[in-house]
Design an enzyme around this catalytic site. Structure first.
Site, PDB file in Angstrom:
ATOM      1  N   ASP A   1       5.505   5.005   4.587  1.00 28.42           N
ATOM      2  CA  ASP A   1       6.604   3.822   5.680  1.00 28.42           C
ATOM      3  C   ASP A   1       6.606   1.533   5.268  1.00 28.42           C
ATOM      4  O   ASP A   1       7.288   1.185   5.603  1.00 28.42           O
ATOM      5  CB  ASP A   1       6.051   3.204   7.559  1.00 28.42           C
ATOM      6  CG  ASP A   1       4.639   3.181   6.858  1.00 28.42           C
ATOM      7  OD1 ASP A   1       4.594   3.127   7.068  1.00 28.42           O
ATOM      8  OD2 ASP A   1       4.206   1.883   8.272  1.00 28.42           O
ATOM      9  N   HIS A   2       6.026   1.959   3.208  1.00 23.42           N
ATOM     10  CA  HIS A   2       5.781   0.752   3.117  1.00 23.42           C
ATOM     11  C   HIS A   2       5.933   1.173   1.909  1.00 23.42           C
ATOM     12  O   HIS A   2       6.676   0.027   0.813  1.00 23.42           O
ATOM     13  CB  HIS A   2       4.750   0.696   3.547  1.00 23.42           C
ATOM     14  CG  HIS A   2       3.753   0.258   4.491  1.00 23.42           C
ATOM     15  ND1 HIS A   2       3.856  -1.554   4.995  1.00 23.42           N
ATOM     16  CD2 HIS A   2       3.577   0.022   5.379  1.00 23.42           C
ATOM     17  CE1 HIS A   2       3.857  -1.779   6.430  1.00 23.42           C
ATOM     18  NE2 HIS A   2       3.196  -0.426   6.372  1.00 23.42           N
TER      19      HIS A   2
ATOM     20  N   HIS B   1       0.435  -1.043   0.279  1.00 20.56           N
ATOM     21  CA  HIS B   1      -0.128   0.180   0.142  1.00 20.56           C
ATOM     22  C   HIS B   1       0.302   1.552  -0.197  1.00 20.56           C
ATOM     23  O   HIS B   1       1.743   1.438   0.004  1.00 20.56           O
ATOM     24  CB  HIS B   1      -0.898   0.012   1.217  1.00 20.56           C
ATOM     25  CG  HIS B   1       0.229   0.162   2.962  1.00 20.56           C
ATOM     26  ND1 HIS B   1       0.450  -0.905   2.899  1.00 20.56           N
ATOM     27  CD2 HIS B   1      -0.169   1.142   3.449  1.00 20.56           C
ATOM     28  CE1 HIS B   1       0.608  -0.491   4.033  1.00 20.56           C
ATOM     29  NE2 HIS B   1       0.506   0.864   4.610  1.00 20.56           N
TER      30      HIS B   1
ATOM     31  N   HIS C   1      -7.771  -0.779   5.477  1.00 22.41           N
ATOM     32  CA  HIS C   1      -6.654   0.084   5.812  1.00 22.41           C
ATOM     33  C   HIS C   1      -6.778   1.336   5.035  1.00 22.41           C
ATOM     34  O   HIS C   1      -8.079   1.690   4.181  1.00 22.41           O
ATOM     35  CB  HIS C   1      -5.526  -0.198   5.298  1.00 22.41           C
ATOM     36  CG  HIS C   1      -4.036   0.208   6.109  1.00 22.41           C
ATOM     37  ND1 HIS C   1      -3.825   0.627   7.498  1.00 22.41           N
ATOM     38  CD2 HIS C   1      -2.935   1.058   5.881  1.00 22.41           C
ATOM     39  CE1 HIS C   1      -2.933   1.073   8.359  1.00 22.41           C
ATOM     40  NE2 HIS C   1      -2.970   1.430   6.333  1.00 22.41           N
TER      41      HIS C   1
END
Length: 244
Positions: A64-65, A60, A143
């Site tokens: 932080d991803h 996603h 999310h």
């Protein structure tokens, strides 16, 4: 086939952990699962050669991803002088968000020529995509990232790695992890329930509902790190290597 947790932390570096980034070494070539903002630093620390990575799968579009991609691409251009092709696969909106982020961090960077081929693929939920010998199936989870958030099911060398991405509990995780050799699942909270993230009581209640030979908890927040001695499930650590 080995998987290394280059980063298993939450968004804010709790416990000094790097942002999410898992490195898989396979016969089909090395690939990453997520590439959080600190991922290039983690690669340097744990001796991973960026030029060896053929594919990056993104769950996603939170920093932080996926926020390590501008730094990964910049290093490939200026230091490593990469020549081999790179495939980046993720949810719809990936291409635009990546360009926007690169321009915000390094204005003009998207206008400069790369000396290697970059194939950005926006993959559809519920459909299996074969990318350079790796079969990836995304499942939409619960999310909020301004684009569809995915759990990822990756099949390689006859083994299945399932990864929840960031999500509160959803039954989509049952299909994503069915028959997996390894299920990596985020568990941000120890007790308190928050929207869009997993808490430990809910996870523990639902884990028996579908099979995975090995379960490892990741993306642990402050409460979870403080209670590591109280939980029975295996947890991730930066630098931890799993043989599959």
């Amino acid at each position: 086939m080995n998987l290394t947790f280059l980063g298993c932390g939450d968004a804010f570096g709790t416990g000094g952990r790097f942002n999410t980034c898992f490195h898989v070494s396979a016969a089909e070539g090395a690939f990453l699962i997520d590439c959080g903002a600190s991922s290039l630093i983690a690669m340097r620390k744990f001796g991973v050669e960026p030029n060896d990575i053929r594919m990056i799968f993104i769950s996603h579009l939170h920093g932080d991803h996926f926020g390590g991609l501008p730094f990964f691409l910049g290093e490939a251009r200026f230091y490593s002088r990469r020549t081999g092709p790179l495939t980046i696969a993720g949810p719809p909106g990936l291409r635009e968000r990546l360009n926007t982020t690169m321009e915000a961090l390094y204005p003009g960077s998207t206008q400069r020529e790369f000396k290697f081929a970059i194939d950005v693929r926006e993959i559809e939920t519920g459909r299996t995509h074969e990318i350079n010998g790796v079969r990836v199936t995304p499942f939409e989870v619960a999310h909020s990232a301004g684009a569809p958030p995915y759990a990822l099911r990756l099949e390689c060398e006859g083994k299945i790695i399932a990864y929840s991405g960031d999500t509160e509990w959803t039954d989509a995780l049952i299909d994503a992890r069915r028959g997996a050799a390894l299920f990596i699942v985020e568990c941000l909270m120890a007790e308190r329930r928050v929207k869009f993230h997993m808490d430990y009581p809910t996870l523990a209640q639902n884990l028996p509902r579908a099979g995975a030979r090995r379960v490892i908890l990741t993306h642990l927040g402050p409460e979870m790190l403080a209670r590591l001695g109280d939980i029975s499930e295996e947890t991730a650590e930066d630098g931890k290597v799993i043989e599959l």
